[in-house]
Design a protein around this motif. Structure first.
Motif, PDB file in Angstrom:
ATOM      1  N   GLN A  56       0.823  -1.218   0.000  1.00 18.20           N
ATOM      2  CA  GLN A  56       0.000   0.000   0.000  1.00 18.20           C
ATOM      3  C   GLN A  56       0.853   1.262   0.000  1.00 18.20           C
ATOM      4  N   LYS A  57       1.963   1.207   0.729  1.00 17.42           N
ATOM      5  CA  LYS A  57       2.862   2.376   0.766  1.00 17.42           C
ATOM      6  C   LYS A  57       3.340   2.707  -0.641  1.00 17.42           C
ATOM      7  N   LYS A  60       0.408   4.041  -2.809  1.00 13.91           N
ATOM      8  CA  LYS A  60       0.031   5.448  -2.535  1.00 13.91           C
ATOM      9  C   LYS A  60       0.969   6.407  -3.256  1.00 13.91           C
ATOM     10  N   PHE A  90      -7.099  -1.048  -1.709  1.00 11.43           N
ATOM     11  CA  PHE A  90      -7.620  -0.061  -0.749  1.00 11.43           C
ATOM     12  C   PHE A  90      -9.121  -0.280  -0.504  1.00 11.43           C
ATOM     13  N   TRP A  96      -8.823   6.546  -0.662  1.00 19.96           N
ATOM     14  CA  TRP A  96      -7.754   5.991  -1.501  1.00 19.96           C
ATOM     15  C   TRP A  96      -8.306   5.072  -2.582  1.00 19.96           C
TER      16      TRP A  96
ATOM     17  N   SER B 414       8.326   4.414  -1.424  1.00 16.10           N
ATOM     18  CA  SER B 414       7.499   5.607  -1.226  1.00 16.10           C
ATOM     19  C   SER B 414       8.354   6.845  -0.956  1.00 16.10           C
TER      20      SER B 414
END
Lengths: 243, 476
Positions: A56-57, A60, A90, A96, B414
């Motif tokens: 997910q990091k 994003k 998400f 998100w 990230s």
């Protein structure tokens, strides 16, 4: 047409020439290309290994980098398919999820974009040779794109495309699978290389650098005289013998 | 646990399998043949129309049945009982075998004939019946071969003895059953048939599995090719059918769809030689039906999946289409999975039924190529279930070092400045290992890759810089 390039971490680290070819082909076809600087990796290595939060990091970061794009184009069916996975990634986060969906909806693999969005099947490339094509699993089955690369390759002047036995079988890459299940992966890539040899092609083409890294790595280790190229390199060839 | 095959650890089993060239060749050619036949009978058969519509219909039926499982199980139980049958709900494998042992004892049974059934393999029924003094005879040819070969275990859901060739079968027959003929399949089959003929007639109990149970009529349906199941279900006075609690359809209408999906997907046949439907009710003077009919409905871990993200794994109709396209199964065969349920569905189902302790490694034995998902006639998202299993597994049992590595990945993926730093620094960092533009012996985690393949040397040019210059028009 404005195109935002997602060049994939693998291309950026190892295959810059493929990335350049992608840019040149798209520009030649009339696209205005930009490269969102915040992009890194789609997160698939973590996602497929079971590390959802870490994936997910990465996701994003990619969503934030690409959400303003008109079209997102990437030279990897697998990474494009990962973008399509984002809304589900998400599932529990409405904000998100919506942002993820807008990114997923406008994402295309490179050859898919050329055929289905630009409506071009002949990019005017010339590449004399006898080749076979490895259909990447994620592109054909997860992204559902089965036609685009072969349509484009069929129209490359001088290129003879030969069938590949059991082309639907995975080459044994599978990201972390190649190292986690190394002995099984070895047998899979061996069989793939054997089928490539049996096709009598001098050149193996694929639309995904992950698979190519695996098959090429094995071909080179075995010292087989077979060239391995990404489809963008073929489509950006306009002079005989030069890529 | 009876579902389990072998005592060795997963990777040792894989090594054994990879060494077995005969088995690997047999798997590859069987897969090619079965896959080809399946495609001809599904996507390639104009008579059946749009195969995708059939798949969707199958998925709908399975989804509806599983979502209303309580209702249909009650209905099945009622209709089956009303017709004189006996229904027993078994929560565990032990409950099931205990019940069946009781029936055998009451009947004073000495000989039991069995039709092929994976669910009875799952609960270890043969051993349980032997415990109470029964002699158990497998009557499906493949199962018969395995049984006389010192109780070898199935390596494929539909073709249990796929790992043996005709010469090996001939030798087994010679060593274990005084066979004197050749390896000619027809001759081998005739021999097995001659061995079993008497047994059929002498059996006290016939045991079958169940491809589907029809809830509204209280019938069980068997989809077979050899005719032995018909012998098992007509001669003995007592019949026991064991079914997984998910193996039912609402009515004959859905059975029609599911039978089409099953026989076409499993063996590439439009319909199998026999589709046998049995209800407990018999005429008083009937001579070709059992007088007593027991239906054992088994949970044994299945309800672990109900109401969870794995519920659709219970949609499985055991056709093995996923097994027949799996490139991993192709190379390691069935025994390496350590479960009687192999291949992709085995890697999804075994951890649900038997837990991560025993089967946690199986979901990682997949390259996630999704050939299984594409092949499944009832659209179970198998590769997605494998990823979900991985998530559960790493949460519970993940290695610390891997967790750290993935955390680092998350941070790296990230943080653009870090990524660019790494990309820029990589050529220098890797240069000691680079020779002729590739790495043959990489350090650390690269070792596993480079033990088999070359690894590409990090590219020397910087794409971002090139792109900036290119936009300015000075890349020429």
């Amino acid at each position: 047409m404005k195109v935002s390039l997602f060049i994939t971490c693998l291309s950026e680290m190892f295959y810059q020439n493929v990335a350049k070819d992608v840019v040149e082909v798209l520009e030649r076809l009339g696209c205005e290309v930009d490269f969102p600087k915040g992009q890194i990796c789609c997160g698939q290595p973590a996602f497929n290994s079971g590390y959802k939060k870490d994936a997910q990091k990465a996701a994003k970061q990619m969503i934030a980098s690409f959400e303003k794009a008109e079209y997102i184009v990437t030279p990897s069916g697998s990474c494009a398919a990962m973008f399509k996975e984002y809304p589900e990634l998400f599932h529990d986060d409405e904000n998100w999820r919506e942002r993820a969906k807008s990114v997923a909806d406008k994402t295309y693999e490179f050859s898919q974009f050329i055929v289905h969005v630009l409506k071009v099947e002949d990019v005017g490339a010339i590449y004399p040779g006898r080749a076979t094509f490895h259909t990447s699993c994620h592109m054909t089955r997860l992204l559902g794109e089965k036609e685009a690369p072969s349509l484009l390759l069929k129209n490359v002047k001088g290129l003879e495309m030969l069938p590949l036995k059991n082309n639907y079988d995975c080459c044994g890459f599978g990201g972390t699978f190649a190292v986690k299940m190394a002995p099984i992966s070895e047998r899979m890539v061996d069989e793939k290389v054997r089928h490539v040899e049996e096709s009598t092609a001098d050149l193996l083409i694929a639309a995904d650098n992950g698979c190519l890294m695996n098959i090429k790595g094995r071909i080179n280790r075995k010292g087989k005289p077979i060239e391995v190229k990404h489809i963008a390199q073929i489509l950006n060839s306009r002079v005989e013998g030069v890529t | 646990m009876p579902m389990k095959i072998g005592e060795k650890a997963f990777f040792d089993r894989v090594d054994d399998a990879l060494e077995d060239d005969f088995m690997r060749n047999a798997m590859a050619s069987a897969q090619d043949r079965l896959r080809g036949k399946k495609l001809a009978a599904t996507e390639g058969d104009e008579e059946i129309g749009d195969w995708e519509e059939w798949r969707s219909a199958g998925e709908e039926i399975r989804k509806h049945t599983l979502e209303n499982l309580d209702y249909y199980l009650n209905q099945l139980s009622e209709t089956f009982s009303k017709q004189g049958g006996h229904v027993y709900f078994a929560e565990t494998a032990d409950d099931a075998t205990r019940y069946i042992q009781e029936v055998a004892k009451k009947k004073n049974a000495k000989k039991v004939t069995k039709a092929k059934s994976m669910v009875t393999e799952e609960i270890g029924l043969n051993e349980a019946l032997e415990e109470v003094g029964c002699q158990v005879y497998e009557t499906d040819l493949a199962e018969y071969i395995l049984q006389i070969d010192d109780h070898d275990r199935p390596s494929h859901i539909v073709v249990p003895s796929l790992h043996k060739n005709k010469e090996q079968i001939r030798d087994t027959f010679r060593d274990k059953a005084n066979y004197t003929g050749t390896e000619e399949p027809r001759e081998l089959t005739a021999f097995a048939r001659s061995q079993l003929r008497e047994v059929f007639m002498e059996a006290d109990i016939g045991v079958t599995g169940c491809n589907f149970a029809v809830a509204d009529s209280g019938s069980i349906s068997l989809v077979t090719n050899e005719g032995n199941a018909n012998m098992v279900t007509t001669f003995p006075d007592t019949q026991i059918t064991v079914m997984g609690m998910e193996r039912l359809v609402p009515s004959w209408e859905e059975l029609d769809v599911m039978t089409n999906l099953l026989s076409r997907s499993a063996v590439g046949q439009k319909i199998t030689t026999y589709v046998t439907n049995l209800t407990p009710k018999v005429d008083e003077d009937s001579v070709d039906a059992p007088k007593e009919f027991h239906l054992v409905i088994l949970d044994a871990g299945r309800s672990n999946a109900l109401g969870t993200e794995f519920q659709s794994a219970l949609h499985c109709i055991r056709c093995a289409a996923c097994v027949n396209v799996c490139p991993v199964y192709r190379h390691i065969g069935g025994h390496a999975y350590g479960s009687i349920y192999q291949g992709p569905i085995g890697a999804v189902l075994s951890p649900i039924l038997g837990g991560y302790e025993e089967y946690g490694e199986l979901p990682f034995a997949s390259s996630l190529c999704a050939a299984c998902t594409e092949a499944c006639p009832v659209k179970i998202p198998l590769h997605e279930h494998l990823i979900t299993h991985r998530q559960n597994y790493v949460e519970k049992k993940g290695k610390k070092s891997e967790k750290m590595a993935m955390k680092a990945f998350g941070i790296g993926a990230s943080t653009p400045s870090l990524f660019q730093l790494a990309t820029k620094g990589m050529p220098a960092a890797m240069s000691p290992f680079v020779k002729d533009d590739s790495i043959s012996a990489g350090p650390g985690p690269m070792k596993l890759w480079t033990s088999v393949r070359e690894f590409p040397a990090p590219g020397k040019s910087n794409f971002r810089k090139w792109f900036e210059n290119h936009k300015k028009g000075d890349d020429l």
